[in-house]
Design a protein around this motif. Sequence first.
Motif, PDB file in Angstrom:
ATOM      1  N   MET A 218     -14.907   6.683 -13.238  1.00 30.14           N
ATOM      2  CA  MET A 218     -13.768   5.822 -13.502  1.00 30.14           C
ATOM      3  C   MET A 218     -12.508   6.671 -13.463  1.00 30.14           C
ATOM      4  O   MET A 218     -12.542   7.842 -13.817  1.00 30.14           O
ATOM      5  N   SER A 219     -11.434   6.037 -13.094  1.00 28.73           N
ATOM      6  CA  SER A 219     -10.145   6.724 -13.154  1.00 28.73           C
ATOM      7  C   SER A 219      -9.137   5.788 -13.803  1.00 28.73           C
ATOM      8  O   SER A 219      -9.228   4.571 -13.690  1.00 28.73           O
TER       9      SER A 219
ATOM     10  N   THR B 159      -0.964   5.747 -18.420  1.00 23.84           N
ATOM     11  CA  THR B 159      -0.781   4.709 -19.440  1.00 23.84           C
ATOM     12  C   THR B 159      -2.122   4.161 -19.905  1.00 23.84           C
ATOM     13  O   THR B 159      -2.365   4.022 -21.103  1.00 23.84           O
ATOM     14  N   GLU B 160      -3.007   3.875 -18.945  1.00 24.22           N
ATOM     15  CA  GLU B 160      -4.330   3.359 -19.305  1.00 24.22           C
ATOM     16  C   GLU B 160      -5.114   4.387 -20.111  1.00 24.22           C
ATOM     17  O   GLU B 160      -5.772   4.043 -21.101  1.00 24.22           O
ATOM     18  N   LEU B 161      -5.017   5.648 -19.700  1.00 28.77           N
ATOM     19  CA  LEU B 161      -5.740   6.697 -20.411  1.00 28.77           C
ATOM     20  C   LEU B 161      -5.233   6.837 -21.846  1.00 28.77           C
ATOM     21  O   LEU B 161      -6.018   7.065 -22.768  1.00 28.77           O
TER      22      LEU B 161
ATOM     23  N   ARG C  92     -19.128   2.766 -23.517  1.00 27.79           N
ATOM     24  CA  ARG C  92     -19.586   1.656 -24.362  1.00 27.79           C
ATOM     25  C   ARG C  92     -18.937   0.345 -23.930  1.00 27.79           C
ATOM     26  O   ARG C  92     -19.598  -0.698 -23.868  1.00 27.79           O
ATOM     27  N   GLN C  93     -17.652   0.393 -23.590  1.00 30.69           N
ATOM     28  CA  GLN C  93     -16.957  -0.817 -23.163  1.00 30.69           C
ATOM     29  C   GLN C  93     -17.511  -1.314 -21.828  1.00 30.69           C
ATOM     30  O   GLN C  93     -17.701  -2.527 -21.635  1.00 30.69           O
ATOM     31  N   VAL C  94     -17.770  -0.395 -20.904  1.00 30.53           N
ATOM     32  CA  VAL C  94     -18.327  -0.779 -19.606  1.00 30.53           C
ATOM     33  C   VAL C  94     -19.683  -1.452 -19.800  1.00 30.53           C
ATOM     34  O   VAL C  94     -19.980  -2.489 -19.187  1.00 30.53           O
TER      35      VAL C  94
END
Length: 112
Positions: free
Chosen positions: A1-2, A6-8, A28-30
Amino acid sequence: MSFSDTELAVVRTAAEREGMASAAWAGRQVMAVAQHVLVPVSRDAGDVLRELVQARVHLRETVAALRSLTVTGPSGAGLPESAATVVEETLKAVARLDAATVAVMRERRPRS
């Protein structure tokens, strides 16, 4: 994933809040999405989330700048009490944005 910067930042904040490494939290979210435990947000909610994330990052940058002024100040003496109040109010705004961001991230579609 990348992730974008901001997302990071959002992933790191969420992971820290739950006492987890960023990669473990993201994994865990995935898995939650893959198992239909957590449903991704709608496109409209995604737009709102992106706006919240951008506002959150901007507020954090503002807090960092204000904190640096409280330490160094123009005369080396820090900022007056009113500026310290502004810093505290900004921190409260960041906390509210964090909560709103999490609420949007947890939006679920009706199960029928």
